[in-house]
Write an enzyme that holds these catalytic residues in place. Structure first.
Site, PDB file in Angstrom:
ATOM      1  N   SER A 267       0.848  -1.195   0.000  1.00  0.00           N
ATOM      2  CA  SER A 267       0.000   0.000   0.000  1.00  0.00           C
ATOM      3  C   SER A 267       0.886   1.248   0.000  1.00  0.00           C
ATOM      4  O   SER A 267       2.106   1.164   0.130  1.00  0.00           O
ATOM      5  CB  SER A 267      -0.915  -0.014   1.218  1.00  0.00           C
ATOM      6  OG  SER A 267      -0.130  -0.043   2.382  1.00  0.00           O
ATOM      7  N   GLY A 268       0.260   2.379  -0.162  1.00  0.00           N
ATOM      8  CA  GLY A 268       1.007   3.635  -0.144  1.00  0.00           C
ATOM      9  C   GLY A 268       1.741   3.912  -1.448  1.00  0.00           C
ATOM     10  O   GLY A 268       2.750   4.616  -1.472  1.00  0.00           O
TER      11      GLY A 268
ATOM     12  N   LYS B 200       8.666  -6.769 -20.462  1.00  0.00           N
ATOM     13  CA  LYS B 200       8.509  -7.897 -19.561  1.00  0.00           C
ATOM     14  C   LYS B 200       7.140  -7.864 -18.871  1.00  0.00           C
ATOM     15  O   LYS B 200       6.431  -8.864 -18.816  1.00  0.00           O
ATOM     16  CB  LYS B 200       9.609  -7.828 -18.496  1.00  0.00           C
ATOM     17  CG  LYS B 200      10.300  -9.134 -18.265  1.00  0.00           C
ATOM     18  CD  LYS B 200      11.498  -8.839 -17.425  1.00  0.00           C
ATOM     19  CE  LYS B 200      12.213 -10.062 -16.963  1.00  0.00           C
ATOM     20  NZ  LYS B 200      13.389  -9.696 -16.181  1.00  0.00           N
TER      21      LYS B 200
ATOM     22  N   GLY C 290      -6.824  25.144  17.286  1.00  0.00           N
ATOM     23  CA  GLY C 290      -5.875  26.259  17.305  1.00  0.00           C
ATOM     24  C   GLY C 290      -6.563  27.558  17.705  1.00  0.00           C
ATOM     25  O   GLY C 290      -5.993  28.389  18.417  1.00  0.00           O
TER      26      GLY C 290
ATOM     27  N   GLY D 294      -7.093  19.712  16.444  1.00  0.00           N
ATOM     28  CA  GLY D 294      -6.601  18.618  17.280  1.00  0.00           C
ATOM     29  C   GLY D 294      -7.575  18.279  18.384  1.00  0.00           C
ATOM     30  O   GLY D 294      -8.636  18.901  18.513  1.00  0.00           O
TER      31      GLY D 294
ATOM     32  N   GLU E  99      -9.149  24.362   5.200  1.00  0.00           N
ATOM     33  CA  GLU E  99      -8.270  23.537   4.348  1.00  0.00           C
ATOM     34  C   GLU E  99      -9.041  22.533   3.489  1.00  0.00           C
ATOM     35  O   GLU E  99      -8.555  22.101   2.446  1.00  0.00           O
ATOM     36  CB  GLU E  99      -7.218  22.795   5.178  1.00  0.00           C
ATOM     37  CG  GLU E  99      -7.737  21.797   6.192  1.00  0.00           C
ATOM     38  CD  GLU E  99      -8.016  22.409   7.566  1.00  0.00           C
ATOM     39  OE1 GLU E  99      -8.165  23.647   7.641  1.00  0.00           O
ATOM     40  OE2 GLU E  99      -8.089  21.654   8.551  1.00  0.00           O
TER      41      GLU E  99
ATOM     42  N   GLU F 180     -12.766  20.455  27.414  1.00  0.00           N
ATOM     43  CA  GLU F 180     -12.251  19.211  26.825  1.00  0.00           C
ATOM     44  C   GLU F 180     -11.040  18.727  27.634  1.00  0.00           C
ATOM     45  O   GLU F 180     -10.849  17.529  27.819  1.00  0.00           O
ATOM     46  CB  GLU F 180     -11.844  19.471  25.361  1.00  0.00           C
ATOM     47  CG  GLU F 180     -11.256  18.263  24.655  1.00  0.00           C
ATOM     48  CD  GLU F 180     -10.981  18.489  23.163  1.00  0.00           C
ATOM     49  OE1 GLU F 180     -11.293  19.585  22.645  1.00  0.00           O
ATOM     50  OE2 GLU F 180     -10.465  17.563  22.519  1.00  0.00           O
TER      51      GLU F 180
ATOM     52  N   CYS G 257      -9.483  25.621  14.220  1.00  0.00           N
ATOM     53  CA  CYS G 257     -10.347  24.848  15.111  1.00  0.00           C
ATOM     54  C   CYS G 257      -9.777  24.775  16.537  1.00  0.00           C
ATOM     55  O   CYS G 257      -9.908  25.722  17.296  1.00  0.00           O
ATOM     56  CB  CYS G 257     -10.620  23.474  14.507  1.00  0.00           C
ATOM     57  SG  CYS G 257     -12.121  22.720  15.170  1.00  0.00           S
TER      58      CYS G 257
ATOM     59  N   HIS H  40     -12.647  24.467   9.340  1.00  0.00           N
ATOM     60  CA  HIS H  40     -11.409  23.975   8.701  1.00  0.00           C
ATOM     61  C   HIS H  40     -11.389  24.414   7.239  1.00  0.00           C
ATOM     62  O   HIS H  40     -11.826  23.661   6.360  1.00  0.00           O
ATOM     63  CB  HIS H  40     -11.372  22.448   8.747  1.00  0.00           C
ATOM     64  CG  HIS H  40     -11.235  21.884  10.113  1.00  0.00           C
ATOM     65  ND1 HIS H  40     -10.038  21.479  10.638  1.00  0.00           N
ATOM     66  CD2 HIS H  40     -12.163  21.648  11.072  1.00  0.00           C
ATOM     67  CE1 HIS H  40     -10.224  21.013  11.857  1.00  0.00           C
ATOM     68  NE2 HIS H  40     -11.507  21.098  12.143  1.00  0.00           N
TER      69      HIS H  40
HETATM   70  N1  GLN Z   1     -11.213  19.179  19.985  1.00  0.00           N
HETATM   71  C1  GLN Z   1     -11.876  20.355  19.546  1.00  0.00           C
HETATM   72  C2  GLN Z   1     -13.378  20.182  19.422  1.00  0.00           C
HETATM   73  O1  GLN Z   1     -13.870  19.101  19.353  1.00  0.00           O
HETATM   74  C3  GLN Z   1     -11.318  20.820  18.237  1.00  0.00           C
HETATM   75  C4  GLN Z   1     -11.598  19.865  17.112  1.00  0.00           C
HETATM   76  C5  GLN Z   1     -10.752  20.116  15.912  1.00  0.00           C
HETATM   77  O2  GLN Z   1      -9.732  20.794  15.981  1.00  0.00           O
HETATM   78  N2  GLN Z   1     -11.143  19.541  14.811  1.00  0.00           N
HETATM   79  O3  GLN Z   1     -14.107  21.163  19.392  1.00  0.00           O
END
Ligand code: GLN
Length: 553
Positions: A24-25, A236, A396, A367, A522, A418, A394, A520
């Protein structure tokens, strides 16, 4: 055993199945996209499906450290990261139907059996599971109105769990009739340094494995390092794998990745695909694509971005963030050098934070959980105090708010619940609708939501609009009880949900560039259309480096 009749999609739809061999990869997703691009530049409408043989219903509950990024679609589906590659290369917006997992298929068939949907029948992998797979694939073809549907099977041929998918492919190839489908096999051709010669045996073996289950590839794409396959190796492979020599291609390491479609086109892939499928296509027009690729290659300046997180999160966890930074660089006219910074090191020795002076910008991506969070906040504090451009995504953004609540507003124990459910200053708290949620799969606030943007704000300048749509994936939010007090720290909330309940964007006008989003961005960045916050960030890094007094967008 009952033999079922499966309804066929529009007679115009052609199917291209993509399987992987040896290991894979190998960049099967990139090959899938390259074939799709070759068809798009010939005026065809394509869509893509990823079949994932795992039992998970979606990728949402899987550990991204092991499985890679969870890519969120507009409809909130938490997809395999290959769908991100499809969207970025093909410029199409996908939905949950474009990712078929064994979990979804089995869940559906078992529920139907319980409801009496197969009364009197012994429910089996063939035909019931395979029929459901075929039904779902044809449903995508119908819904997306694709001229050609690309279907990539995850994993490697020979994997036990992939068999029902490959069997469904075999049946579909029969049912759709000759000339209406192709099988592309992506394999590895290693070059042993001691011998210096490409070895085709693993490819031969993996094609043998395919044949044993009734599948014969039409095209072979060999992943090779160093340089393209020589004629001898191609001959081949063609001979032993029963494909034409002109249908054997080399996939090489390329930078940027967006070069791969043209590399395969130069080897004749697009023409052969169309010829084999009997597609009378327009001339191919690569001009827009090659201009776009050139923008990635022409810059001479570089900005260095410190991605602050955990080493464990590296590489595949933040594919979309990395790509968005590169898209932004291509638009701003610079290369982006992304360096990972382990924030737990800052926690062990806060003096290490000074090492951030080597960077033009600091990014804290999304995160979860408390590990590394304190270190991320040290990085945020550094960027605020030293006025280094900052982008928070997010988590961040949430941690930027905690940092300022603590260090500017004197709320010493401020935190997100959290990490600390008992804090007396819960500046980041669970979304009200999340309080009762018990199941973990597919239950966050997910997918595209509208945000209202404040006129005259930085967000407004970047997006050029007062109403935007971005994708989300979170359970926590900025606690409304603290909104007013947070503004005293120089925070301006410049984006919010249409009902005014949620803060979506924050910025700090006192800084050169300090911008963070609850969503997000991105996920919607494209190589020819960089995401506004990422572009703003990279442009600010570049302008500050050039000594421009204020960033210009
Ligand atoms: N942990 C945070 C939340 O659930 C941020 C989630 C994230 O960064 N996708 O709100």
């Amino acid at each position: 055993m009952g033999v079922s009749v499966v309804k066929q999609a529009s007679p115009l739809t052609k199917y291209i199945f993509i399987t992987g061999g040896v290991l894979s990869g190998l960049g099967k997703g990139l090959v899938t996209c390259s074939i799709g691009k070759a068809l798009q530049v010939r005026g065809l409408n394509v869509s893509a499906v990823k079949c994932d043989p795992y039992i998970n219903v979606d990728a949402g509950t899987m550990n991204p450290y092991i499985h890679g990024e969870v890519f969120v679609l507009d409809d909130g589906y938490e997809a395999d990261m290959d769908l991100g590659t499809y969207e970025r290369f093909l410029g199409i917006e996908l939905t949950g139907i474009n990712n078929i997992t064994s979990g979804q298929v089995y869940e559906h068939v078992i529920r139907k059996e319980r409801e009496g949907g197969y009364l009197g029948t012994c429910v089996q992998i063939i035909p019931h599971i395979t029929d459901e797979i075929k039904h779902r694939l044809r449903h995508v073809a119908e819904t997306t109105n694709a001229d050609v549907l690309l279907i990539e099977c995850g994993g490697t041929v020979g994997d036990f769990e992939g068999l029902p998918f490959l069997e469904a492919f075999r049946q579909m190839r029969m049912e759709e009739g000759r000339g209406n489908s192709l099988l592309v096999h992506v394999t590895l051709v290693p070059v042993l340094s001691a011998v210096g010669e490409p070895k085709t045996k693993p490819t031969q073996h993996s094609v043998k494995e395919l044949r044993a289950i009734g599948l014969q590839p039409d095209l072979i794409v060999a992943r090779v390092e160093g340089g393209p396959l020589n004629d001898d190796s191609k001959r081949k492979i063609a001979l032993y794998c029963s494909v034409e020599e002109r249908a054997v291609y080399s996939s090489l390491n390329v930078d940027p990745l967006y070069k791969l479609p043209m590399l395969l086109e130069e080897q004749g892939l697009g023409e052969v695909v169309c010829e084999y499928l009997g597609i009378d296509s327009e001339e191919s027009d690569w001009s827009l694509w090659s201009e776009m690729v050139e923008r990635f290659e022409s810059p001479t300046e570089t900005v260095r971005v410190a991605m602050c997180g955990k080493y464990a999160e590296l590489a595949d966890c933040y594919v979309s963030v990395n790509e968005s930074l590169k898209h932004a660089g291509a638009k701003a006219g610079c290369h982006v050098d992304i360096v990972w910074i382990e924030t737990e090191e800052f926690e062990e020795d806060p003096s290490c934070v000074a090492s951030l002076s080597a960077y033009d910008g600091i990014l804290v991506p999304g995160g979860f959980g408390h590990r590394g969070a304190e270190g991320k906040m040290l990085a945020i504090k550094y960027s605020r105090e030293e006025d280094v451009p900052f982008l928070g995504i997010c988590y961040g953004m949430q941690l930027a708010i905690v940092e300022m609540a603590r260090n500017m507003l004197g709320m010493e124990d401020a935190h997100t619940t959290e990490c600390d459910p008992d804090t007396t200053h819960p500046v980041i708290d669970l979304l009200p609708e999340q309080v009762e949620v018990e199941e973990l799969g597919g239950t966050m606030r997910l997918g595209a939501h509208t945000a209202i943007v404040k006129p005259g704000s930085l967000a407004n300048r970047l997006y050029g609009s007062t109403e935007i749509q971005e994708r989300h994936r979170h359970r926590w939010e900025v606690n409304p009880d603290f909104w007013d007090r947070l503004e005293e720290a120089g925070i301006k909330f410049t984006g919010w949900s249409p009902d005014g309940r949620l803060k979506e964007v924050m910025e700090r006008p006192d800084n050169y560039f300090f911008f963070a989003t609850q969503f997000h961005p991105e996920f919607k960045s494209r190589p020819w259309d960089a995401s506004p916050p990422y572009y703003g960030f990279i442009k600010a890094c570049l302008d500050r480096k050039r000594g421009v007094s204020e960033p210009t967008f």
